[in-house]
Design an enzyme around this catalytic site. Structure first.
Site, PDB file in Angstrom:
ATOM      1  N   ASP A  86       0.826  -1.228   0.000  1.00  0.00           N
ATOM      2  CA  ASP A  86       0.000   0.000   0.000  1.00  0.00           C
ATOM      3  C   ASP A  86       0.852   1.268   0.000  1.00  0.00           C
ATOM      4  O   ASP A  86       0.325   2.370   0.103  1.00  0.00           O
ATOM      5  CB  ASP A  86      -0.940  -0.005   1.212  1.00  0.00           C
ATOM      6  N   GLN A  92       7.584  28.017   4.523  1.00  0.00           N
ATOM      7  CA  GLN A  92       6.504  28.194   5.492  1.00  0.00           C
ATOM      8  C   GLN A  92       7.131  28.241   6.883  1.00  0.00           C
ATOM      9  O   GLN A  92       6.929  27.368   7.712  1.00  0.00           O
ATOM     10  CB  GLN A  92       5.503  27.042   5.332  1.00  0.00           C
ATOM     11  N   HIS A 105      18.445  28.614   4.698  1.00  0.00           N
ATOM     12  CA  HIS A 105      17.920  29.826   4.055  1.00  0.00           C
ATOM     13  C   HIS A 105      17.605  30.900   5.090  1.00  0.00           C
ATOM     14  O   HIS A 105      17.982  32.061   4.936  1.00  0.00           O
ATOM     15  CB  HIS A 105      16.674  29.451   3.258  1.00  0.00           C
ATOM     16  N   LYS A 165      17.273  46.652  -7.319  1.00  0.00           N
ATOM     17  CA  LYS A 165      16.144  47.167  -8.118  1.00  0.00           C
ATOM     18  C   LYS A 165      16.118  48.675  -7.973  1.00  0.00           C
ATOM     19  O   LYS A 165      16.205  49.185  -6.860  1.00  0.00           O
ATOM     20  CB  LYS A 165      14.835  46.599  -7.585  1.00  0.00           C
ATOM     21  N   ARG A 180      14.023  52.318  -9.198  1.00  0.00           N
ATOM     22  CA  ARG A 180      12.891  52.904  -9.902  1.00  0.00           C
ATOM     23  C   ARG A 180      13.423  53.855 -10.969  1.00  0.00           C
ATOM     24  O   ARG A 180      14.295  54.664 -10.700  1.00  0.00           O
ATOM     25  CB  ARG A 180      12.008  53.700  -8.934  1.00  0.00           C
ATOM     26  N   ASP A 202      23.458  32.519  -5.221  1.00  0.00           N
ATOM     27  CA  ASP A 202      22.215  32.443  -4.451  1.00  0.00           C
ATOM     28  C   ASP A 202      22.345  31.251  -3.511  1.00  0.00           C
ATOM     29  O   ASP A 202      23.183  30.378  -3.737  1.00  0.00           O
ATOM     30  CB  ASP A 202      21.023  32.267  -5.404  1.00  0.00           C
ATOM     31  N   SER A 208      15.693  27.357  -7.349  1.00  0.00           N
ATOM     32  CA  SER A 208      14.513  26.490  -7.335  1.00  0.00           C
ATOM     33  C   SER A 208      13.897  26.415  -8.733  1.00  0.00           C
ATOM     34  O   SER A 208      14.203  25.520  -9.505  1.00  0.00           O
ATOM     35  CB  SER A 208      13.519  27.019  -6.301  1.00  0.00           C
ATOM     36  N   GLY A 220      14.488  28.660 -10.986  1.00  0.00           N
ATOM     37  CA  GLY A 220      15.481  29.273 -11.866  1.00  0.00           C
ATOM     38  C   GLY A 220      15.090  30.676 -12.303  1.00  0.00           C
ATOM     39  O   GLY A 220      15.896  31.380 -12.927  1.00  0.00           O
ATOM     40  N   THR A 226      14.817  33.525 -10.830  1.00  0.00           N
ATOM     41  CA  THR A 226      15.667  34.621 -10.346  1.00  0.00           C
ATOM     42  C   THR A 226      16.948  34.693 -11.177  1.00  0.00           C
ATOM     43  O   THR A 226      17.359  35.771 -11.626  1.00  0.00           O
ATOM     44  CB  THR A 226      16.010  34.386  -8.849  1.00  0.00           C
TER      45      THR A 226
HETATM   46  C1  R5P Z   1      15.058  33.483  -2.134  1.00  0.00           C
HETATM   47  O1  R5P Z   1      14.924  34.083  -1.088  1.00  0.00           O
HETATM   48  C2  R5P Z   1      16.189  32.570  -2.400  1.00  0.00           C
HETATM   49  O2  R5P Z   1      17.400  33.098  -1.951  1.00  0.00           O
HETATM   50  C3  R5P Z   1      16.307  32.282  -3.881  1.00  0.00           C
HETATM   51  O3  R5P Z   1      16.583  33.506  -4.551  1.00  0.00           O
HETATM   52  C4  R5P Z   1      15.084  31.695  -4.450  1.00  0.00           C
HETATM   53  O4  R5P Z   1      14.731  30.554  -3.746  1.00  0.00           O
HETATM   54  C5  R5P Z   1      15.311  31.327  -5.903  1.00  0.00           C
HETATM   55  O5  R5P Z   1      14.132  30.822  -6.401  1.00  0.00           O
HETATM   56  P1  R5P Z   1      13.892  30.639  -7.944  1.00  0.00           P
HETATM   57  O6  R5P Z   1      15.027  29.804  -8.482  1.00  0.00           O
HETATM   58  O7  R5P Z   1      12.569  29.933  -7.994  1.00  0.00           O
HETATM   59  O8  R5P Z   1      13.840  31.990  -8.570  1.00  0.00           O
END
Ligand code: R5P
Length: 291
Positions: free
Chosen positions: A34, A94, A127, A189, A191, A215, A219, A221, A223
């Site tokens: 199962d 979370q 993190h 960033k 303005r 980084d 995750s 990618g 960013t």
């Molecule tokens: C965010 O706070 C982390 O340092 C990474 O920048 C983030 O997890 C990257 O995520 P992803 O690859 O989805 O852009």
């Protein structure tokens, strides 16, 4: 000392055992019809010190349950001291209650690791290092950043700049840069009226220079891809991405390579084809010194 290899970290566990010159135990793992997980630690653990190496990367829930069963079994079989070596701890997203009623998953997971039998806990480049406060057992958050820097130093990059994805990564970026004797900066960033936002390195010009984007996790990618596009427009030469944890969900790696990132350089906190740097010396060193 006996190193127990969880199924998410077989290579890393073997490397740690080799470094410590101690036995490696591969648990017997199978599933009942199962789907329920069966774990057997088929060796005498009575009076022994044990370190269980198990990342909680995808599939997170399966890897967590396996970790809990191994911790509890080791303790119940009489191990003197059980270390939970979890190079990548899931539930990073979370870590607090954003909306009323939400489970604070990372809090629950830390409690379960401790209650399952861990006498101490170690991880790598957490993190949010505040998470460690959820434990009442001794904990240690190791960093793979100098190891990544040492690997990058061997690539003989052209006039390199080490760039943090954001300001929060500046200290990590500085530590990578020290290994390469390179410049470092972070993306900011700004303005740009009317209603436009631009992203660019805070201080440095990347034109004709190799850039390493740093980084802690990659995750989806997105960013790295966004940053790469920007740096291309600013005439960066070759672009590399370095991280501790190559989560690289779905086809993230293909998408990153498609925008012409030269390589993703990551560690084996999550075992992946990009894991060219091993955190075994860190984990073995911490275990050897008793943290
Ligand atoms: C965010 O706070 C982390 O340092 C990474 O920048 C983030 O997890 C990257 O995520 P992803 O690859 O989805 O852009």
């Amino acid at each position: 000392m006996i190193i127990i290899a969880g199924s998410a970290s077989p290579k890393l566990a073997a490397r740690v055992a080799t470094q410590l010159k101690c036995p490696l135990l591969k648990p017997e793992l199978k599933h009942f019809p199962d789907g329920e997980l069966y774990v057997r630690l088929d060796t005498k653990l009575e009076g022994k010190d044990v370190a269980i190496v198990q990342s909680t990367s995808q599939p997170q829930n399966d890897n967590l349950i396996e970790l809990f069963l191994m911790l509890d079994a080791a303790k119940d079989l009489g191990a003197r001291h059980v270390t939970a070596a979890v190079p990548y701890l899931t539930s990073l997203w979370q870590d607090k209650r954003f909306k009323p009623g939400e489970a604070t998953s990372v809090h629950t997971i830390c409690k379960l690791i401790e209650h399952a039998g861990a006498d101490d806990f170690l991880t790598v480049d957490m993190h949010n290092d505040g998470v460690i406060q959820n434990f009442s057992i001794p904990t240690y958050n190791l960093t793979a950043i100098p190891l990544l820097g040492q690997y990058l130093a061997k690539l003989k990059l052209q006039d390199p700049i080490i760039l943090g994805i954001d300001k929060g990564l500046l200290e990590r970026v500085r530590r990578v840069a020290v290994e390469l004797k390179a410049d470092y900066d972070y993306l900011e960033k700004r303005r740009a009226p009317p209603k436009k936002t631009t992203i660019q390195p805070k201080h440095l010009d990347v034109a004709k220079r190799d850039v390493v984007l740093v980084d802690d996790i990659i995750s989806t990618g997105s960013t790295i891809i966004e940053a790469t596009r920007i740096l291309r427009r600013q005439r960066a030469h070759k672009i590399y991405a370095a991280c501790t944890h190559p989560v690289l969900a779905g086809d993230a790696l293909q998408k990153i390579l498609k925008v012409d990132v030269q390589a993703v350089i990551a560690t084996d906190t999550i075992e992946h084809r990009t894991s060219v740097v091993s955190v075994a010396p860190l984990i073995a060193g911490a275990i050897h010194q008793g943290f």
